[in-house]
Design a protein around this motif. Sequence first.
Motif, short mmCIF file in Angstrom:
data_model
loop_
_atom_site.label_atom_id
_atom_site.label_comp_id
_atom_site.label_asym_id
_atom_site.label_seq_id
_atom_site.Cartn_x
_atom_site.Cartn_y
_atom_site.Cartn_z
N VAL A 290 0.84 -1.20 0.00
CA VAL A 290 0.00 0.00 0.00
C VAL A 290 0.87 1.25 0.00
N SER A 291 1.87 1.24 0.88
CA SER A 291 2.77 2.39 0.96
C SER A 291 4.11 1.93 1.54
N PRO A 292 5.15 1.89 0.72
CA PRO A 292 6.48 1.51 1.24
C PRO A 292 6.95 2.40 2.38
N MET A 293 6.65 3.71 2.30
CA MET A 293 7.05 4.62 3.37
C MET A 293 6.34 4.28 4.68
N LYS A 294 5.04 3.93 4.59
CA LYS A 294 4.30 3.53 5.80
C LYS A 294 4.87 2.23 6.38
N ALA A 295 5.34 1.34 5.50
CA ALA A 295 5.95 0.10 5.99
C ALA A 295 7.22 0.40 6.76
N ILE A 296 8.02 1.35 6.27
CA ILE A 296 9.25 1.74 6.98
C ILE A 296 8.90 2.37 8.32
N ILE A 297 7.88 3.23 8.32
CA ILE A 297 7.44 3.86 9.57
C ILE A 297 6.96 2.80 10.56
N PHE A 298 6.22 1.79 10.03
CA PHE A 298 5.73 0.72 10.90
C PHE A 298 6.88 -0.08 11.50
N LEU A 299 7.90 -0.38 10.69
CA LEU A 299 9.05 -1.13 11.21
C LEU A 299 9.75 -0.35 12.32
N ILE A 300 9.91 0.96 12.12
CA ILE A 300 10.53 1.79 13.18
C ILE A 300 9.66 1.81 14.42
N PHE A 301 8.34 1.97 14.23
CA PHE A 301 7.41 1.99 15.36
C PHE A 301 7.40 0.65 16.11
N SER A 302 7.37 -0.46 15.37
CA SER A 302 7.36 -1.78 16.02
C SER A 302 8.66 -2.04 16.77
N THR A 303 9.79 -1.56 16.23
CA THR A 303 11.06 -1.70 16.93
C THR A 303 11.06 -0.93 18.24
N LEU A 304 10.57 0.32 18.20
CA LEU A 304 10.48 1.12 19.44
C LEU A 304 9.51 0.49 20.42
N LEU A 305 8.40 -0.06 19.90
CA LEU A 305 7.41 -0.70 20.76
C LEU A 305 8.00 -1.93 21.46
N GLN A 306 8.79 -2.70 20.73
CA GLN A 306 9.41 -3.88 21.33
C GLN A 306 10.46 -3.50 22.36
N GLN A 307 11.17 -2.40 22.12
CA GLN A 307 12.12 -1.93 23.13
C GLN A 307 11.39 -1.49 24.39
N PHE A 308 10.27 -0.79 24.21
CA PHE A 308 9.45 -0.38 25.35
C PHE A 308 8.93 -1.60 26.10
N GLU A 309 8.52 -2.60 25.33
CA GLU A 309 8.00 -3.84 25.95
C GLU A 309 9.10 -4.58 26.70
N SER A 310 10.29 -4.68 26.12
CA SER A 310 11.38 -5.45 26.74
C SER A 310 11.88 -4.80 28.02
N ASN A 311 11.91 -3.46 28.05
CA ASN A 311 12.51 -2.76 29.18
C ASN A 311 11.51 -2.37 30.28
N LEU A 312 10.23 -2.22 29.91
CA LEU A 312 9.27 -1.75 30.91
C LEU A 312 8.14 -2.75 31.18
N ILE A 313 7.50 -3.24 30.12
CA ILE A 313 6.33 -4.11 30.33
C ILE A 313 6.75 -5.50 30.76
N TYR A 314 7.68 -6.12 30.03
CA TYR A 314 8.06 -7.51 30.30
C TYR A 314 8.56 -7.72 31.73
N PRO A 315 9.46 -6.87 32.27
CA PRO A 315 9.93 -7.12 33.64
C PRO A 315 8.82 -7.06 34.68
N HIS A 316 7.81 -6.19 34.47
CA HIS A 316 6.75 -6.04 35.46
C HIS A 316 5.62 -7.06 35.28
N VAL A 317 5.32 -7.41 34.03
CA VAL A 317 4.19 -8.32 33.78
C VAL A 317 4.63 -9.78 33.85
N VAL A 318 5.69 -10.13 33.11
CA VAL A 318 6.16 -11.51 33.08
C VAL A 318 7.21 -11.76 34.15
N GLY A 319 8.16 -10.80 34.26
CA GLY A 319 9.19 -10.92 35.29
C GLY A 319 10.09 -12.11 35.04
#
Length: 384
Positions: A290-319
């Motif tokens: 649909v949009s190669p630029m949107k795909a690049i934006i999504f990859l950057i967003f998903s990478t940041l989201l996974q970093q947020f998940e690994s450093n903040l959510i995962y230690p508190h929820v899964v531990g």
Amino acid sequence: MKATDKMRDLTLKNMIILVTYIAVLILCLMNFGAIIGFIGQLFRIIKPFIIGFILAFIFNIPMKYFIKKLPIQNEKTKKLVSAVLSVVLVLLILAVLVMVVLPQVIDNVKTLIDNLPEIFRQVEEWVNYFLKEVKIAPDIMTKIEEFQQTFGQTILSKLSTWVPGIAIGVSHLTTSVVNIFMGFVMAIYMLFSKDTLMRQVKRVGRAFLKDKQFKQATEVVRLTSSTFENFLAGQLTESVIIGVLCYIGCVILDIPYASIAAIVIGFTNIIPYFGPIIGAFISSVLIVFVSPMKAIIFLIFSTLLQQFESNLIYPHVVGNSVGLSALWVLFAVSAGGGLFGIPGMVFGLPTFSVIYELMRRWTNHRLNQKKQLQKVALDNNESN
């Protein structure tokens, strides 16, 4: 003389057991295909029971929470109400997913189907551009042109062979739906009859095992249950959080197929380590057409989201629910996926965690025994 006879009888008994084991092993190897076929057939027969056990195990997680929190004095009534509430809670979550998420998923799928001609056109343009810009040997170009000419005919010829496969797939889907329904019914029965079933299993264990063996088996079951409960509860909660955050971020960034991407990211996030990568790749492949630029934006967003998940959510929820280092987590996920596919990647981690903990306890026990023997030997030498 009696001691010698006992040793001779013991040695003979061990030899008979060893020969029996070797004979059974040889028979199994000679009939390996038939045994695997029998196991597969047995697995298909008991599949509803396996599904029911897994669902009952999941239902039991909120049930324990309700048992702790409900202010009901009568223990039997408290367990009954907790079981009802846990089933209602799971069904309510599924209903919300179906009512809220499903319509958006259907809209996204319709949009994807409508865009398929445009997607194919873009792919064709990319291929033609690549062929023009990149210098390719004439014989390879000839083969590519021949492939383009015969591709459509090949697809049409394959359709006749795909029809029976589609019928078989529909049959398998129907069987799976029936198995899930039967498993759900069995899960409810297991949940409401949990105490009775546990008493029956304990009676059988006490009847056929020695007291020490029964205690060891009980401890292994407790360790397995707590490990799987903590892992599943943490992973499912984390997956829901990540899926919701992904959907919100995709809507804000105006990324196409937001609901599909959020569901894919949420579901694949259940798989440790590799799940987020798989989910981001699948979603970006859909978006790039649909949009190669949107795909690049999504990859950057998903990478940041996974970093947020690994450093903040995962230690508190899964531990530290599995108690393994990163190296052993990678090993467990890779080995489980290699042996049993996606289910192995999900359940391989808690399974390996249980094995690791049992090996750790056994190793510590053996080391303590050696220390005690060394201490006794040292005391004897000092006394002499």
